[in-house]
Scaffold this motif. Sequence first.
Motif, mmCIF file in Angstrom:
data_model
loop_
_atom_site.group_PDB
_atom_site.id
_atom_site.type_symbol
_atom_site.label_atom_id
_atom_site.label_comp_id
_atom_site.label_asym_id
_atom_site.label_seq_id
_atom_site.Cartn_x
_atom_site.Cartn_y
_atom_site.Cartn_z
ATOM 1 N N THR A 80 -5.053 -10.989 -12.437
ATOM 2 C CA THR A 80 -3.712 -11.015 -11.860
ATOM 3 C C THR A 80 -2.967 -9.730 -12.171
ATOM 4 N N MET A 81 -3.106 -9.248 -13.409
ATOM 5 C CA MET A 81 -2.454 -7.995 -13.799
ATOM 6 C C MET A 81 -3.010 -6.837 -12.973
ATOM 7 N N ASN A 82 -4.327 -6.799 -12.803
ATOM 8 C CA ASN A 82 -4.933 -5.723 -12.015
ATOM 9 C C ASN A 82 -4.515 -5.804 -10.555
ATOM 10 N N LEU A 83 -4.379 -7.001 -10.029
ATOM 11 C CA LEU A 83 -3.917 -7.155 -8.655
ATOM 12 C C LEU A 83 -2.496 -6.638 -8.508
ATOM 13 N N GLY A 84 -1.646 -6.912 -9.503
ATOM 14 C CA GLY A 84 -0.280 -6.405 -9.476
ATOM 15 C C GLY A 84 -0.243 -4.891 -9.505
ATOM 16 N N MET A 85 -1.078 -4.285 -10.352
ATOM 17 C CA MET A 85 -1.111 -2.818 -10.431
ATOM 18 C C MET A 85 -1.643 -2.223 -9.132
ATOM 19 N N MET B 296 1.092 -2.403 -6.538
ATOM 20 C CA MET B 296 2.114 -1.394 -6.818
ATOM 21 C C MET B 296 1.625 -0.005 -6.385
ATOM 22 N N GLN B 297 0.379 0.297 -6.610
ATOM 23 C CA GLN B 297 -0.150 1.597 -6.214
ATOM 24 C C GLN B 297 -0.177 1.730 -4.691
ATOM 25 N N ILE B 298 -0.539 0.658 -3.998
ATOM 26 C CA ILE B 298 -0.538 0.691 -2.531
ATOM 27 C C ILE B 298 0.877 0.938 -2.018
ATOM 28 N N MET C 79 5.047 4.478 0.320
ATOM 29 C CA MET C 79 6.340 5.159 0.226
ATOM 30 C C MET C 79 6.148 6.670 0.291
ATOM 31 N N GLN C 80 5.106 7.175 -0.363
ATOM 32 C CA GLN C 80 4.830 8.610 -0.325
ATOM 33 C C GLN C 80 4.491 9.049 1.093
#
Length: 81
Positions: free
Chosen positions: A53-58, A61-63, A68-69
């Motif tokens: 779950t933590m890795n999915l959240g990270m 967030m990266q996506i 945004m970039q």
Amino acid sequence: MNPEFNPADPFAMFRQLLQSATPPGAQPFLPPMSEEEVDRKIAELKVVETWLTMNLGMLSMQIKTLEMQKAALAALKPKDK
């Protein structure tokens, strides 16, 4: 090389290992477990679930950061007239 080797059956080696490792009549994938073993296994799986779950959240967030970039780069790109 083993004379019984068959490249069309990639799981033959695992099947042979499993058959030689388990006594006749035993269930190799569902060993009898005590209540403590079941509780320990549940706790281990919850740790793995939390980690995933933590890795999915990270990853999410990266996506979003990359999206945004991309939007910022598109906004700064000069428009042709």
